[in-house]
Design an enzyme around this catalytic site. Sequence first.
Site, PDB file in Angstrom:
ATOM      1  N   GLY A  13       0.761  -1.253   0.000  1.00 55.95           N
ATOM      2  CA  GLY A  13       0.000   0.000   0.000  1.00 55.95           C
ATOM      3  C   GLY A  13       0.787   1.296   0.000  1.00 55.95           C
ATOM      4  N   SER A  19       1.624   8.302   1.934  1.00 53.23           N
ATOM      5  CA  SER A  19       0.902   7.084   2.325  1.00 53.23           C
ATOM      6  C   SER A  19       1.159   6.726   3.786  1.00 53.23           C
ATOM      7  CB  SER A  19       1.369   5.895   1.471  1.00 53.23           C
ATOM      8  OG  SER A  19       0.996   6.067   0.132  1.00 53.23           O
ATOM      9  N   ASP A  64      -1.759  -6.420  -7.884  1.00 53.52           N
ATOM     10  CA  ASP A  64      -3.152  -5.986  -7.748  1.00 53.52           C
ATOM     11  C   ASP A  64      -3.783  -6.990  -6.786  1.00 53.52           C
ATOM     12  OD1 ASP A  64      -5.893  -5.697  -7.965  1.00 53.52           O
ATOM     13  OD2 ASP A  64      -5.852  -5.318 -10.122  1.00 53.52           O
ATOM     14  N   VAL A  65      -4.247  -6.519  -5.636  1.00 53.58           N
ATOM     15  CA  VAL A  65      -4.708  -7.458  -4.594  1.00 53.58           C
ATOM     16  C   VAL A  65      -5.993  -8.194  -4.965  1.00 53.58           C
ATOM     17  CG1 VAL A  65      -3.567  -6.182  -2.739  1.00 53.58           C
ATOM     18  CG2 VAL A  65      -5.984  -5.730  -3.230  1.00 53.58           C
ATOM     19  N   TYR A 155     -18.939   8.048   3.781  1.00 49.80           N
ATOM     20  CA  TYR A 155     -18.034   6.887   3.696  1.00 49.80           C
ATOM     21  C   TYR A 155     -18.666   5.666   3.031  1.00 49.80           C
ATOM     22  CZ  TYR A 155     -13.692   8.458   5.440  1.00 49.80           C
ATOM     23  OH  TYR A 155     -12.493   9.082   5.521  1.00 49.80           O
ATOM     24  N   LYS A 162     -14.789  -1.399   5.803  1.00 49.75           N
ATOM     25  CA  LYS A 162     -13.988  -1.324   7.044  1.00 49.75           C
ATOM     26  C   LYS A 162     -14.622  -2.170   8.152  1.00 49.75           C
ATOM     27  CE  LYS A 162     -10.629   1.326   5.658  1.00 49.75           C
ATOM     28  NZ  LYS A 162      -9.411   0.643   5.198  1.00 49.75           N
ATOM     29  N   ILE A 191      -6.164  11.464   7.835  1.00 47.59           N
ATOM     30  CA  ILE A 191      -4.821  11.910   7.440  1.00 47.59           C
ATOM     31  C   ILE A 191      -4.861  12.226   5.943  1.00 47.59           C
ATOM     32  CG2 ILE A 191      -2.397  11.211   7.190  1.00 47.59           C
ATOM     33  CD1 ILE A 191      -2.767   9.236   9.465  1.00 47.59           C
ATOM     34  N   LYS A 192      -4.219  13.331   5.554  1.00 49.08           N
ATOM     35  CA  LYS A 192      -4.247  13.729   4.132  1.00 49.08           C
ATOM     36  C   LYS A 192      -3.377  12.791   3.290  1.00 49.08           C
ATOM     37  CE  LYS A 192      -3.945  18.097   1.829  1.00 49.08           C
ATOM     38  NZ  LYS A 192      -3.288  19.377   1.924  1.00 49.08           N
ATOM     39  N   ALA A 195      -5.666   8.322  -1.005  1.00 41.39           N
ATOM     40  CA  ALA A 195      -6.963   7.663  -0.828  1.00 41.39           C
ATOM     41  C   ALA A 195      -7.955   8.627  -0.177  1.00 41.39           C
ATOM     42  CB  ALA A 195      -6.810   6.411   0.033  1.00 41.39           C
TER      43      ALA A 195
HETATM   44  P1  NAD Z   1      -2.940   5.737   0.034  1.00 42.38           P
HETATM   45  O1  NAD Z   1      -3.684   6.172  -1.191  1.00 42.38           O
HETATM   46  O2  NAD Z   1      -1.574   6.234   0.193  1.00 42.38           O
HETATM   47  O3  NAD Z   1      -2.955   4.149   0.162  1.00 42.38           O
HETATM   48  C1  NAD Z   1      -3.991   3.336  -0.363  1.00 42.38           C
HETATM   49  C2  NAD Z   1      -3.275   2.246  -1.128  1.00 42.38           C
HETATM   50  O4  NAD Z   1      -4.195   1.269  -1.623  1.00 42.38           O
HETATM   51  C3  NAD Z   1      -2.513   2.808  -2.348  1.00 42.38           C
HETATM   52  O5  NAD Z   1      -1.163   2.441  -2.256  1.00 42.38           O
HETATM   53  C4  NAD Z   1      -3.189   2.113  -3.511  1.00 42.38           C
HETATM   54  O6  NAD Z   1      -2.308   1.891  -4.583  1.00 42.38           O
HETATM   55  C5  NAD Z   1      -3.631   0.811  -2.839  1.00 42.38           C
HETATM   56  N1  NAD Z   1      -4.593   0.058  -3.647  1.00 42.38           N
HETATM   57  C6  NAD Z   1      -5.817   0.446  -4.083  1.00 42.38           C
HETATM   58  N2  NAD Z   1      -6.349  -0.521  -4.865  1.00 42.38           N
HETATM   59  C7  NAD Z   1      -5.435  -1.545  -4.908  1.00 42.38           C
HETATM   60  C8  NAD Z   1      -5.386  -2.816  -5.548  1.00 42.38           C
HETATM   61  N3  NAD Z   1      -6.404  -3.263  -6.316  1.00 42.38           N
HETATM   62  N4  NAD Z   1      -4.289  -3.589  -5.385  1.00 42.38           N
HETATM   63  C9  NAD Z   1      -3.247  -3.172  -4.613  1.00 42.38           C
HETATM   64  N5  NAD Z   1      -3.240  -1.985  -3.973  1.00 42.38           N
HETATM   65  C10 NAD Z   1      -4.326  -1.169  -4.132  1.00 42.38           C
HETATM   66  O7  NAD Z   1      -3.878   6.201   1.248  1.00 42.38           O
HETATM   67  P2  NAD Z   1      -3.805   5.865   2.816  1.00 42.38           P
HETATM   68  O8  NAD Z   1      -4.725   6.845   3.434  1.00 42.38           O
HETATM   69  O9  NAD Z   1      -2.400   5.785   3.263  1.00 42.38           O
HETATM   70  O10 NAD Z   1      -4.509   4.442   2.915  1.00 42.38           O
HETATM   71  C11 NAD Z   1      -3.919   3.306   3.550  1.00 42.38           C
HETATM   72  C12 NAD Z   1      -4.952   2.622   4.429  1.00 42.38           C
HETATM   73  O11 NAD Z   1      -5.256   3.462   5.541  1.00 42.38           O
HETATM   74  C13 NAD Z   1      -6.280   2.323   3.748  1.00 42.38           C
HETATM   75  O12 NAD Z   1      -6.770   1.084   4.177  1.00 42.38           O
HETATM   76  C14 NAD Z   1      -7.167   3.455   4.270  1.00 42.38           C
HETATM   77  O13 NAD Z   1      -8.543   3.137   4.207  1.00 42.38           O
HETATM   78  C15 NAD Z   1      -6.654   3.513   5.687  1.00 42.38           C
HETATM   79  N6  NAD Z   1      -7.028   4.705   6.452  1.00 42.38           N
HETATM   80  C16 NAD Z   1      -6.773   5.938   5.965  1.00 42.38           C
HETATM   81  C17 NAD Z   1      -7.147   7.058   6.696  1.00 42.38           C
HETATM   82  C18 NAD Z   1      -6.893   8.439   6.172  1.00 42.38           C
HETATM   83  O14 NAD Z   1      -7.514   9.383   6.660  1.00 42.38           O
HETATM   84  N7  NAD Z   1      -5.994   8.633   5.221  1.00 42.38           N
HETATM   85  C19 NAD Z   1      -7.754   6.911   7.963  1.00 42.38           C
HETATM   86  C20 NAD Z   1      -7.981   5.618   8.446  1.00 42.38           C
HETATM   87  C21 NAD Z   1      -7.623   4.512   7.685  1.00 42.38           C
END
Ligand code: NAD
Length: 267
Positions: A13, A19, A64-65, A155, A162, A191-192, A195
């Site tokens: 990720g 990220s 790709d997951v 959401y 989730k 967090i900015k 995603a």
């Molecule tokens: P991010 O965009 O940096 O990370 C999301 C990742 O998911 C990316 O690297 C993207 O390439 C990957 N992804 C999406 N589809 C995919 C696929 N088919 N195969 C493989 N990878 C795939 O954003 P982030 O905010 O760092 O997100 C990381 C995690 O944290 C996520 O689960 C997100 O829901 C969670 N999260 C984020 C926040 C927030 O406010 N940013 C808060 C709580 C939880």
Amino acid sequence: MGLMDGKVALIFGVANKNSIAWGITQRFHEEGATVLLSYAGQVLEKRVKPLAEEIGSDFVMEADVTKDEDLDAVFAAVKEKYGRLDVLVHCVAFARREDMGGRFVDISRDGFALALDISAYSLIAMAKRAEPLMSEGGSIMSLTYYAAEKVMPKYHAMAVAKAALETITRYLAADLGPQGIRVNTISAGPIKTLAAAGVPGFRLMLKFSEKTAPMRALVSQEEVGDTAVYLASDLSAKVTGETIHIDAGYHILGMTISDEELGLLND
Ligand code: NAD
């Protein structure tokens, strides 16, 4: 001496420097872990490879997951190169923009399935492949959000994904516990990141969280990384099946209210 000396950690990720997965990667590296990275698609290659170089990692694989064959290839490569895995981090989520926003009743069948597949089922698919590599025990973790527990605006499909992820965490913890494999999830405040940019009104959410959370603060990627180090290391040796909140206390509130509004309550 690092808290993760000698441990091999695979992180899914990292998309860019913002990220959450990159915050975790950096902290693992600082604590002495060997960090292996898997990223989503070719467009990210030019971003992720230089980041891997920054931490001296030469294991960077595209996956790709939603594709079993991609996951098979990543875990086979881990087995071939290291013979084992100690830590697995799932930082992957996706929902179509139209399934986040609008009305909840309008979520489409295929959009719902896609969000659940990428954001929740993928944890099961990864855990299944990690288990044989964790014969001496291990730690698996993912990232979740409070929208799984309480209704948050917009959401929608991601909130359901989730909720599934948190339930999957508990069932995996029960299933893999006898093998000494722990499974937990971190519920981070907003967090900015890339995603997050897909969530309608996200900037307002950031502002609101900072104003109303008990600690009047936002959360950084590195702070999430600190908790990930705790979950990955022997410091959390008997902790499993948990959802750990890192949100400056936001989730304890029954009523969110700003300092200005709090003043009005005294009138
Ligand atoms: P991010 O965009 O940096 O990370 C999301 C990742 O998911 C990316 O690297 C993207 O390439 C990957 N992804 C999406 N589809 C995919 C696929 N088919 N195969 C493989 N990878 C795939 O954003 P982030 O905010 O760092 O997100 C990381 C995690 O944290 C996520 O689960 C997100 O829901 C969670 N999260 C984020 C926040 C927030 O406010 N940013 C808060 C709580 C939880």
